[in-house]
Design a protein around this motif. Structure first.
Motif, PDB file in Angstrom:
ATOM      1  N   HIS A 130      -6.056  -5.953  12.073  1.00 54.66           N
ATOM      2  CA  HIS A 130      -4.842  -6.173  11.290  1.00 54.66           C
ATOM      3  C   HIS A 130      -4.931  -7.446  10.450  1.00 54.66           C
TER       4      HIS A 130
ATOM      5  N   LEU B 193       6.253  -1.766  12.274  1.00 59.62           N
ATOM      6  CA  LEU B 193       5.377  -2.210  11.187  1.00 59.62           C
ATOM      7  C   LEU B 193       6.138  -2.760   9.981  1.00 59.62           C
TER       8      LEU B 193
ATOM      9  N   HIS C  54      -6.410  -6.238   7.341  1.00 64.47           N
ATOM     10  CA  HIS C  54      -5.384  -5.658   6.478  1.00 64.47           C
ATOM     11  C   HIS C  54      -4.628  -6.773   5.757  1.00 64.47           C
TER      12      HIS C  54
ATOM     13  N   ASN D  19       6.670   4.077  12.804  1.00 65.08           N
ATOM     14  CA  ASN D  19       6.328   2.830  12.105  1.00 65.08           C
ATOM     15  C   ASN D  19       7.414   1.766  12.208  1.00 65.08           C
TER      16      ASN D  19
ATOM     17  N   THR E 134       2.114  -0.993   4.080  1.00 65.71           N
ATOM     18  CA  THR E 134       1.566  -2.169   4.760  1.00 65.71           C
ATOM     19  C   THR E 134       2.112  -3.445   4.152  1.00 65.71           C
TER      20      THR E 134
ATOM     21  N   LEU F  95       2.778  -6.534   9.865  1.00 64.65           N
ATOM     22  CA  LEU F  95       1.522  -6.630  10.616  1.00 64.65           C
ATOM     23  C   LEU F  95       1.651  -7.608  11.778  1.00 64.65           C
TER      24      LEU F  95
ATOM     25  N   THR G  38       0.859  -1.184   0.000  1.00 58.47           N
ATOM     26  CA  THR G  38       0.000   0.000   0.000  1.00 58.47           C
ATOM     27  C   THR G  38       0.896   1.235   0.000  1.00 58.47           C
TER      28      THR G  38
END
Length: 195
Positions: A146, A83, A149, A80, A40, A45, A36
């Motif tokens: 998540h 992530l 996602h 982040n 992402t 995640l 993304t």
């Protein structure tokens, strides 16, 4: 299953498995690649949820995870940072840590009643006192969020969908049917936008 704690625990275990299933069968590149505009990625995640759960179902109740991986602390120093996984952080290590967190959290859940009180040190003082019940509900929500996602990211990578390998939860149709279905949705969206 009538016991509220047992039901919540069952739901938490199910959404954990669903999230981790999204990694099955993929190589290191597909696990890590940003899918993304905000980056992402699947392994990120899982890493993120592992950190969240270790806090909410561990530290909050005075039970911090012992022997956290090296990335556990320094990732919080950068936006982040939790992530995504660095090249030297193996997917096996990230998923193994997540499974350790599960066992640690499960021990917390088993040891405490739903009304057990904990304290979230990173929340405002007036909201910091919480119960195990609240934290279990929070973790079910966070993990499912998540996992959602991850559903989309995995579908973008190789088309895999569903809660598990054996439970796709989408119609079993061929590529032509899905293309026609998507075209129908596109046409409907354009028609609605033109009204």
């Amino acid at each position: 299953m009538t016991d509220a704690k047992a039901r919540l625990h069952h739901e938490l275990r199910g959404c954990r498995e669903s999230l981790l299933w999204k990694l099955d069968g993929l190589g290191e590149y597909d696990l890590r690649r940003p899918m993304t505009p905000t980056g992402t990625n699947l392994l990120g995640l899982v890493k993120h949820v592992a950190g969240i759960e270790s806090g909410y179902l561990g530290e909050v109740f005075g039970r911090p995870v012992s022997d956290p991986p090296p990335w556990f602390e320094h990732d919080m120093d950068e936006p982040n940072g939790d992530l995504w996984a660095r090249a030297d952080e193996s997917s096996a290590a990230v998923t193994a840590f997540y499974r350790r967190v599960w066992a640690h959290s499960d021990a917390t859940v088993d040891a405490l009643g739903l009304g057990a009180v904990g304290r979230v040190p990173w929340w405002p003082a007036e909201q910091a006192e919480v119960t195990l019940h609240q934290m279990m509900v929070l973790m079910i929500g966070e993990t499912n969020r998540h996992a959602g996602h991850a559903d989309i990211v995995r579908e973008l990578i190789d088309g895999a969908t569903g809660l598990r390998h054996d439970f796709r939860f989408v119609p079993e149709e061929d590529d032509a049917w899905w293309a026609a279905y998507r075209d129908q949705l596109e046409a409907t969206a354009r028609e609605a936008a033109g009204r």
